[in-house]
Motif scaffolding. Sequence first.
Motif, PDB file in Angstrom:
ATOM      1  N   VAL A   1      -0.466   2.772  14.255  1.00 49.04           N
ATOM      2  CA  VAL A   1      -0.564   2.725  12.790  1.00 49.04           C
ATOM      3  C   VAL A   1      -0.729   1.273  12.328  1.00 49.04           C
ATOM      4  CG1 VAL A   1       0.703   3.127  10.649  1.00 49.04           C
ATOM      5  CG2 VAL A   1       0.700   4.868  12.436  1.00 49.04           C
ATOM      6  N   GLU A   2       0.023   0.361  12.939  1.00 51.01           N
ATOM      7  CA  GLU A   2      -0.081  -1.050  12.563  1.00 51.01           C
ATOM      8  C   GLU A   2      -1.473  -1.602  12.861  1.00 51.01           C
ATOM      9  OE1 GLU A   2       3.037  -2.796  14.768  1.00 51.01           O
ATOM     10  OE2 GLU A   2       4.643  -1.974  13.524  1.00 51.01           O
ATOM     11  N   VAL A   3      -2.027  -1.259  14.018  1.00 52.79           N
ATOM     12  CA  VAL A   3      -3.373  -1.726  14.356  1.00 52.79           C
ATOM     13  C   VAL A   3      -4.402  -1.074  13.433  1.00 52.79           C
ATOM     14  CG1 VAL A   3      -5.123  -1.788  16.167  1.00 52.79           C
ATOM     15  CG2 VAL A   3      -2.735  -2.196  16.743  1.00 52.79           C
ATOM     16  N   GLY A   4      -4.162   0.184  13.047  1.00 58.92           N
ATOM     17  CA  GLY A   4      -5.046   0.837  12.074  1.00 58.92           C
ATOM     18  C   GLY A   4      -5.072   0.105  10.750  1.00 58.92           C
ATOM     19  N   CYS A   5      -3.938  -0.480  10.358  1.00 57.31           N
ATOM     20  CA  CYS A   5      -3.896  -1.269   9.120  1.00 57.31           C
ATOM     21  C   CYS A   5      -4.781  -2.507   9.230  1.00 57.31           C
ATOM     22  CB  CYS A   5      -2.458  -1.675   8.801  1.00 57.31           C
ATOM     23  SG  CYS A   5      -1.405  -0.307   8.296  1.00 57.31           S
ATOM     24  N   TRP A   6      -4.848  -3.099  10.425  1.00 58.68           N
ATOM     25  CA  TRP A   6      -5.754  -4.233  10.613  1.00 58.68           C
ATOM     26  C   TRP A   6      -7.201  -3.777  10.410  1.00 58.68           C
ATOM     27  CZ3 TRP A   6      -4.461  -9.096  10.555  1.00 58.68           C
ATOM     28  CH2 TRP A   6      -3.186  -9.489  10.960  1.00 58.68           C
ATOM     29  N   GLY A   7      -7.528  -2.581  10.893  1.00 60.43           N
ATOM     30  CA  GLY A   7      -8.875  -2.057  10.685  1.00 60.43           C
ATOM     31  C   GLY A   7      -9.192  -1.835   9.216  1.00 60.43           C
ATOM     32  N   LEU A   8      -8.216  -1.301   8.448  1.00 65.87           N
ATOM     33  CA  LEU A   8      -8.431  -1.082   7.022  1.00 65.87           C
ATOM     34  C   LEU A   8      -8.504  -2.399   6.265  1.00 65.87           C
ATOM     35  CD1 LEU A   8      -6.098   1.999   6.453  1.00 65.87           C
ATOM     36  CD2 LEU A   8      -8.581   1.960   6.725  1.00 65.87           C
ATOM     37  N   CYS A   9      -7.768  -3.407   6.734  1.00 66.52           N
ATOM     38  CA  CYS A   9      -7.884  -4.740   6.139  1.00 66.52           C
ATOM     39  C   CYS A   9      -9.291  -5.287   6.350  1.00 66.52           C
ATOM     40  CB  CYS A   9      -6.835  -5.666   6.758  1.00 66.52           C
ATOM     41  SG  CYS A   9      -6.867  -7.350   6.127  1.00 66.52           S
ATOM     42  N   LEU A  10      -9.823  -5.105   7.557  1.00 66.48           N
ATOM     43  CA  LEU A  10     -11.202  -5.514   7.841  1.00 66.48           C
ATOM     44  C   LEU A  10     -12.181  -4.768   6.944  1.00 66.48           C
ATOM     45  CD1 LEU A  10     -13.198  -7.077   9.673  1.00 66.48           C
ATOM     46  CD2 LEU A  10     -13.117  -5.125  11.241  1.00 66.48           C
ATOM     47  N   ASN A  11     -11.901  -3.509   6.665  1.00 67.86           N
ATOM     48  CA  ASN A  11     -12.746  -2.719   5.759  1.00 67.86           C
ATOM     49  C   ASN A  11     -12.797  -3.348   4.369  1.00 67.86           C
ATOM     50  OD1 ASN A  11     -13.550  -0.395   3.934  1.00 67.86           O
ATOM     51  ND2 ASN A  11     -11.351  -0.291   3.674  1.00 67.86           N
ATOM     52  N   SER A  12     -11.642  -3.723   3.824  1.00 62.79           N
ATOM     53  CA  SER A  12     -11.608  -4.317   2.483  1.00 62.79           C
ATOM     54  C   SER A  12     -12.351  -5.652   2.441  1.00 62.79           C
ATOM     55  CB  SER A  12     -10.160  -4.505   2.034  1.00 62.79           C
ATOM     56  OG  SER A  12      -9.516  -3.263   1.878  1.00 62.79           O
ATOM     57  N   LEU A  13     -12.143  -6.478   3.447  1.00 64.97           N
ATOM     58  CA  LEU A  13     -12.813  -7.776   3.467  1.00 64.97           C
ATOM     59  C   LEU A  13     -14.325  -7.620   3.601  1.00 64.97           C
ATOM     60  CD1 LEU A  13     -10.361  -9.780   5.770  1.00 64.97           C
ATOM     61  CD2 LEU A  13     -10.609  -9.955   3.286  1.00 64.97           C
ATOM     62  N   PHE A  14     -14.772  -6.692   4.453  1.00 67.23           N
ATOM     63  CA  PHE A  14     -16.202  -6.500   4.638  1.00 67.23           C
ATOM     64  C   PHE A  14     -16.833  -5.857   3.402  1.00 67.23           C
ATOM     65  CE2 PHE A  14     -20.148  -5.004   6.536  1.00 67.23           C
ATOM     66  CZ  PHE A  14     -20.452  -6.042   7.408  1.00 67.23           C
ATOM     67  N   SER A  15     -16.052  -5.045   2.681  1.00 66.99           N
ATOM     68  CA  SER A  15     -16.560  -4.460   1.440  1.00 66.99           C
ATOM     69  C   SER A  15     -16.870  -5.552   0.416  1.00 66.99           C
ATOM     70  CB  SER A  15     -15.532  -3.478   0.868  1.00 66.99           C
ATOM     71  OG  SER A  15     -15.933  -2.984  -0.383  1.00 66.99           O
ATOM     72  N   SER A  16     -15.954  -6.522   0.270  1.00 65.39           N
ATOM     73  CA  SER A  16     -16.208  -7.638  -0.649  1.00 65.39           C
ATOM     74  C   SER A  16     -17.416  -8.453  -0.204  1.00 65.39           C
ATOM     75  CB  SER A  16     -14.974  -8.529  -0.730  1.00 65.39           C
ATOM     76  OG  SER A  16     -13.860  -7.808  -1.192  1.00 65.39           O
ATOM     77  N   LEU A  17     -17.530  -8.704   1.110  1.00 67.11           N
ATOM     78  CA  LEU A  17     -18.649  -9.483   1.637  1.00 67.11           C
ATOM     79  C   LEU A  17     -19.977  -8.755   1.427  1.00 67.11           C
ATOM     80  CD1 LEU A  17     -19.436 -12.056   3.238  1.00 67.11           C
ATOM     81  CD2 LEU A  17     -19.172 -10.707   5.325  1.00 67.11           C
ATOM     82  N   TYR A  18     -19.993  -7.453   1.680  1.00 65.99           N
ATOM     83  CA  TYR A  18     -21.224  -6.679   1.520  1.00 65.99           C
ATOM     84  C   TYR A  18     -21.640  -6.601   0.049  1.00 65.99           C
ATOM     85  CZ  TYR A  18     -24.494  -2.767   1.905  1.00 65.99           C
ATOM     86  OH  TYR A  18     -25.606  -1.963   1.848  1.00 65.99           O
ATOM     87  N   SER A  19     -20.653  -6.511  -0.856  1.00 66.46           N
ATOM     88  CA  SER A  19     -20.960  -6.488  -2.286  1.00 66.46           C
ATOM     89  C   SER A  19     -21.662  -7.776  -2.715  1.00 66.46           C
ATOM     90  CB  SER A  19     -19.681  -6.291  -3.099  1.00 66.46           C
ATOM     91  OG  SER A  19     -19.078  -5.062  -2.786  1.00 66.46           O
ATOM     92  N   TYR A  20     -21.280  -8.886  -2.089  1.00 67.98           N
ATOM     93  CA  TYR A  20     -21.887 -10.171  -2.438  1.00 67.98           C
ATOM     94  C   TYR A  20     -23.372 -10.198  -2.054  1.00 67.98           C
ATOM     95  CZ  TYR A  20     -22.695 -15.219  -2.470  1.00 67.98           C
ATOM     96  OH  TYR A  20     -23.187 -16.462  -2.719  1.00 67.98           O
ATOM     97  N   PHE A  21     -23.717  -9.558  -0.926  1.00 69.73           N
ATOM     98  CA  PHE A  21     -25.098  -9.583  -0.446  1.00 69.73           C
ATOM     99  C   PHE A  21     -25.953  -8.442  -1.010  1.00 69.73           C
ATOM    100  CE2 PHE A  21     -22.984 -12.009   2.960  1.00 69.73           C
ATOM    101  CZ  PHE A  21     -23.792 -13.132   2.956  1.00 69.73           C
TER     102      PHE A  21
END
Length: 492
Positions: free
Chosen positions: A328-348
């Motif tokens: 579950v803890e490692v899954g949270c790292w994956g969801l954190c990566l999802n949020s960061l990549f969402s912001s990055l993709y929105s920029y492009f």
Amino acid sequence: MAMFGREFCYAVEAAYVTPVLLSVGLPRSLYSMVWLLSPVLGFLLQLVVGSASDHCHATWGRRRPYILTLAVMMLLGMGFYLNGDAIVSALIADPRRRLIWTITITMLGVVLFDFAADFIDGPIKAYLFDVCSHQDKERGLFYHALFTGFGGALGYLLGAIDWAHLKLGRVLGTEFQVMFFFSASVLILCFIIHLCSIPEAPLRDVTKDIPPQQAPQNPPLSSDRMYEYGSIEKVKNDSVNPELVMLGEKTKNPAAQTQRAMTMKSLLRALVSMPSHHRCLCISHLIGWTAFLCNMLFFTDFMGQIVYHGDPYSAHNSTEFLIYERGVEVGCWGLCLNSLFSSLYSYFQKALVSYTGLKGLYFMGYLLFGLGTGLMGLFRNVYSTLALCASFGVMSSTLSTIPFNLIAEYHREEQEQQKQQAQEGGPACSGRGEGLDCATLTCMVQLAQILVGGGLGFLVNMAGSVVVVVITASAVALIGCCFVALFVRCVD
């Protein structure tokens, strides 16, 4: 800041609710039903709350009473679902009764929090539009999206830390108590900052403040200045805010005002009578959110059970349960990566749209998400699963922006057609409101939650494995990909 606090707590809920429910003993066949109750209530009451906030006459604004009430409900919901086991254990000694009450309190907390977190987004956006000038609204929406992604990333990061082996975790008891401590602190701080920021002027009848002898001096505005609202000056240079015109007409033409009010009946009528390209866009939005929620709401459970081979039903001090918690803890790292990549993709996105168009970006978002979740179900490796979480961010950004941009473009085309018809002397046709179509798209999100809550638990129970979650998400996304390609109308 209000949106930051909301998204921070929402990320903690998305990451930990399913593990919490399973750890307190909720049967596997029922755990997705918890997500069904809140959207059913939201689908029925969302328009009622929105209409009530439009006409609230509280002395400290018409949006903030609802924002503060919903924030308190979020806080209570978090307290119940993160501390339900501890609360019931302190009050009830009988093991059987304790299990029943723990499940009940935890489910009540999840429903209360989910209901409030879904509803609060509307009043926050309405507050933004009320207190910002026209030039600042675009900037305000940019910060809105920025803080939403940032809050989600920090919320998932909080869940990714192994608090059980840190001093704070030992002091507060369990990692769930640590989650509540940080979530409640961030939520309270963010809403205090919100309440101390730009003040709202109360919605009031300004005719009571105008002496009778002064009423005829400004005939062009007197009939339209019946109501005044906002923290900025609404009437400048003989121009009237359209919202004031609408509210002013309430006294002049009650029938027209009744027609403008959005009710459940008008929403259902709009669903039936909307143009075919609007309807296709709503269906594709429903398919996309169904696929996205299938994966997001159960991703940490998938990591704990399938990738790490843990068991949430084991004793809390067993090796299998500790392995599940690590997943579950490692899954949270994956969801954190999802949020960061969402912001990055929105920029492009703004740069990509000139090459692919809105429909191309829409198609690409569904395709990448479908392929990513499909590969996740086939290759159940920790590192490949975390890398594929980037496809979640693409889908999240796509669902938050592209459908609403398409709606705006459809309305722009319709307005140009109406102008052309008026110049040619043709009959004038009444255009559809953007607010109504945006509300229809929002209701597709609620409907997707209902479908996921009602059907996914049954599929998991039939398959006997949580791997069906990512396979279902992939299949639905690829179906949506085909639907976008065939039925969603392209905009030049």
